[in-house]
Structure formats: structure tokens, C-alpha cells
Write a protein that holds these residues in place. Structure first.
Motif, PDB file in Angstrom:
ATOM      1  N   ALA A  90      36.216  53.862  -0.547  1.00 48.31           N
ATOM      2  CA  ALA A  90      35.386  54.255   0.596  1.00 48.31           C
ATOM      3  C   ALA A  90      34.621  53.057   1.153  1.00 48.31           C
ATOM      4  O   ALA A  90      34.463  52.925   2.378  1.00 48.31           O
ATOM      5  N   GLN A  91      34.188  52.171   0.278  1.00 45.32           N
ATOM      6  CA  GLN A  91      33.488  50.975   0.744  1.00 45.32           C
ATOM      7  C   GLN A  91      34.445  50.011   1.431  1.00 45.32           C
ATOM      8  O   GLN A  91      34.073  49.387   2.435  1.00 45.32           O
ATOM      9  N   HIS A  92      35.682  49.891   0.925  1.00 47.51           N
ATOM     10  CA  HIS A  92      36.683  49.089   1.640  1.00 47.51           C
ATOM     11  C   HIS A  92      36.841  49.613   3.067  1.00 47.51           C
ATOM     12  O   HIS A  92      36.874  48.833   4.033  1.00 47.51           O
ATOM     13  N   SER A  93      36.946  50.924   3.187  1.00 50.93           N
ATOM     14  CA  SER A  93      37.156  51.527   4.510  1.00 50.93           C
ATOM     15  C   SER A  93      35.969  51.287   5.420  1.00 50.93           C
ATOM     16  O   SER A  93      36.135  51.007   6.623  1.00 50.93           O
ATOM     17  N   ARG A  94      34.758  51.381   4.865  1.00 51.20           N
ATOM     18  CA  ARG A  94      33.576  51.155   5.693  1.00 51.20           C
ATOM     19  C   ARG A  94      33.534  49.726   6.212  1.00 51.20           C
ATOM     20  O   ARG A  94      33.201  49.481   7.373  1.00 51.20           O
ATOM     21  N   LEU A  95      33.856  48.772   5.364  1.00 50.40           N
ATOM     22  CA  LEU A  95      33.860  47.374   5.806  1.00 50.40           C
ATOM     23  C   LEU A  95      34.903  47.149   6.897  1.00 50.40           C
ATOM     24  O   LEU A  95      34.634  46.494   7.905  1.00 50.40           O
ATOM     25  N   GLY A  96      36.099  47.668   6.683  1.00 48.70           N
ATOM     26  CA  GLY A  96      37.163  47.477   7.660  1.00 48.70           C
ATOM     27  C   GLY A  96      36.891  48.141   8.985  1.00 48.70           C
ATOM     28  O   GLY A  96      37.384  47.690  10.032  1.00 48.70           O
ATOM     29  N   ALA A  97      36.109  49.218   8.969  1.00 49.99           N
ATOM     30  CA  ALA A  97      35.857  49.993  10.188  1.00 49.99           C
ATOM     31  C   ALA A  97      34.625  49.524  10.959  1.00 49.99           C
ATOM     32  O   ALA A  97      34.329  50.071  12.032  1.00 49.99           O
ATOM     33  N   LEU A  98      33.925  48.525  10.472  1.00 49.24           N
ATOM     34  CA  LEU A  98      32.752  48.035  11.195  1.00 49.24           C
ATOM     35  C   LEU A  98      33.157  47.501  12.565  1.00 49.24           C
ATOM     36  O   LEU A  98      34.239  46.940  12.723  1.00 49.24           O
ATOM     37  N   PRO A  99      32.299  47.633  13.559  1.00 45.14           N
ATOM     38  CA  PRO A  99      32.637  47.119  14.894  1.00 45.14           C
ATOM     39  C   PRO A  99      32.637  45.591  14.929  1.00 45.14           C
ATOM     40  O   PRO A  99      31.877  44.941  14.196  1.00 45.14           O
ATOM     41  N   ILE A 100      33.464  45.025  15.781  1.00 44.68           N
ATOM     42  CA  ILE A 100      33.522  43.575  15.942  1.00 44.68           C
ATOM     43  C   ILE A 100      32.327  43.071  16.744  1.00 44.68           C
ATOM     44  O   ILE A 100      31.816  41.969  16.512  1.00 44.68           O
ATOM     45  N   ILE A 101      31.860  43.883  17.676  1.00 46.85           N
ATOM     46  CA  ILE A 101      30.795  43.480  18.594  1.00 46.85           C
ATOM     47  C   ILE A 101      29.927  44.700  18.859  1.00 46.85           C
ATOM     48  O   ILE A 101      30.413  45.837  18.810  1.00 46.85           O
ATOM     49  N   ALA A 102      28.626  44.483  19.097  1.00 43.78           N
ATOM     50  CA  ALA A 102      27.728  45.619  19.308  1.00 43.78           C
ATOM     51  C   ALA A 102      26.615  45.239  20.276  1.00 43.78           C
ATOM     52  O   ALA A 102      26.136  44.097  20.287  1.00 43.78           O
TER      53      ALA A 102
END
Length: 247
Positions: A90-102
Motif C-alpha cells: 500500500a505504501q508503494h502504491s501511495r508513493l507511485g500515485a503522488l502527483p508530479i506537480i501541485a
């Protein structure tokens, strides 16, 4: 609005706790912005992720977050593989799903390295094996065209606290919370050095037009962090954590 800007924690839970305690002593912030590279390092990746998950920070994805979150384990560097193995799926998925820009607030844009490249040095260039601040026109060229409303750009990646004024736009790098120096062996080989073993961050007071910046260097138990790196067979990290320099 008062914004605390952190970046490049790299799994250094001790440094992160020191920064958060320092921020609290200074009255806290309305928002915390995390510019990525959260957990990757031979230190405390699981503890760092647990602390960040309860923090409620606005977080953008760094290159190491992408590698840990999205690469196959066999394709990772040893440090990223160590981090991957310490985290949950689940933590792998959270890291991968973070936005590139905000968009942090009206007029403020945040990303890890560049608006389209998470491995870009935006403010810096390599000169004789070291990172140094580049000329304003070169920084502006790498940044590219922005929405005319943007007045402040937040970026990390180089681990060097710095800022550069580009016309109406101010680019700010808070430095690294958790890794004050590193060495790159791929061409062009270079080092990034802050020169001291502090945890770095920025407090930004923003009225919508004119920023007030406090670049802060926080002492913490860096020797304990260095011993943790040595325990995980990472002497280069230990050197960086102790001295803020790399040979």
C-alpha cells in the motif's frame, strides 16, 4: 498563509522529527508542503512513511518515490530496494500515485525537480564535479513557460538550499531534511554538499504577492543517523550525514 516547505527526507526519521519539532516551536504552519523523495535511504523508511502518513502534508512525487513505487524490485538500486522491502504494498502504491506537480495556493507551484522531469536540476548546474547555482536565463529556460499568475515555484532534488529570482517569479529550494550531501557517479559525476550536518527546511509567509522566506538549519542526532547508515552497509551516506560533505 504560512507554509512549511520540506524536501528530500530520504527516510531520515530523526531529521524529520527534529524539523517538525522546530516548526512547532516557531508556531507551526497553515500548510506543510513536501517536495518528495520521502523514504528512500538506508535509514528508517517505514518509520518515515508512518510519520508522513499522519502529517497531512501536500506531497509531490520525487524520482526515488517513483522508482520505489513503480519499478520492479530487481531494477532498483540497492538503497531503493532496501526501501521497497521495508515498506508495504500500500505504501508503494501511495508513493507511485503522488502527483508530479501541485498548486499549493494561488500563485504558488510545487514539484520535486522540474515541472516535467523529476531528475532535473532546476537552479543548479555541474561545474568541475560540484553543483553550483546556474545563471538566471538558464534556470528560466529549464523552467519553461508558466501560468502568468505563478509568482513562487518550490522545488527540491539538489539538496542545496537556495533561491533565484526570475523576473516576477521566485524559485525556492529548501534544501534536504534528511541527506545533506550525496555523490553521483554517472556522467557527469558530481557531488552535492550543504557543508554541515543539519536538517534543512523553509518557512514561507505568503500574502499572495510578496514572499517572506526563512531558511532554517536544524541540529539533530545526526551521529545516530550515520550509525544507522553504517549498520545498513552505506558508508557514503554515513559520511554525508556526519559532515554534510562527500568525497
Amino acid at each position: 498563509m504560512r507554509i512549511a516547505v520540506i524536501a528530500d527526507i530520504h527516510g531520515n526519521a530523526l531529521a524529520l522529527e527534529a524539523v517538525l519539532a522546530d516548526l512547532e516551536r516557531r508556531g507551526g504552519a497553515d500548510r506543510i508542503v513536501d517536495l518528495g523523495d520521502c523514504a528512500s535511504g538506508p535509514l528508517w523508511p517505514a518509520e518515515t512513511m508512518a510519520r508522513l502518513e499522519g502529517l497531512g502534508a501536500l506531497t509531490v512525487r520525487g524520482n526515488h518515490d517513483r522508482w520505489v513505487g513503480m519499478l520492479a524490485p530487481e531494477a532498483m538500486s540497492p538503497v531503493d530496494r532496501f526501501t521497497h522491502d521495508a515498506l508495504t504494498p500500500a505504501q508503494h502504491s501511495r508513493l507511485g500515485a503522488l502527483p508530479i506537480i501541485a498548486d499549493v495556493a494561488p500563485g504558488i507551484l510545487a514539484f520535486h525537480a522540474g515541472p516535467e522531469d523529476d531528475c532535473l536540476y532546476l537552479i543548479d548546474k555541474v561545474v568541475e564535479g560540484e553543483l553550483v547555482r546556474d545563471r538566471p536565463e538558464a534556470i528560466a529556460s529549464r523552467l519553461g513557460r508558466l501560468d502568468p499568475a505563478v509568482r513562487l515555484v518550490l522545488c527540491g532534488h539538489s539538496h542545496r538550499p537556495d533561491c533565484a529570482q526570475l523576473g516576477d517569479v521566485l524559485v525556492v529550494n529548501p534544501g534536504s531534511v534528511g541527506l545533506p550531501a550525496y555523490k553521483v557517479t554517472e556522467a557527469p559525476a558530481h557531488v552535492s554538499e550543504s557543508g554541515a550536518p543539519f536538517a534543512r527546511y523553509v518557512i514561507l509567509d505568503w500574502d499572495g504577492a510578496t514572499p517572506r522566506l526563512d531558511f532554517i538549519a536544524v541540529p539533530y542526532a545526526h551521529e545516530e543517523a550515520a550509525r544507522q547508515a553504517e549498520a545498513h552497509r552505506s558508508p557514503g551516506w554515513a559520511e554525508a550525514l556526519r559532515t554534510g560533505r562527500r568525497k
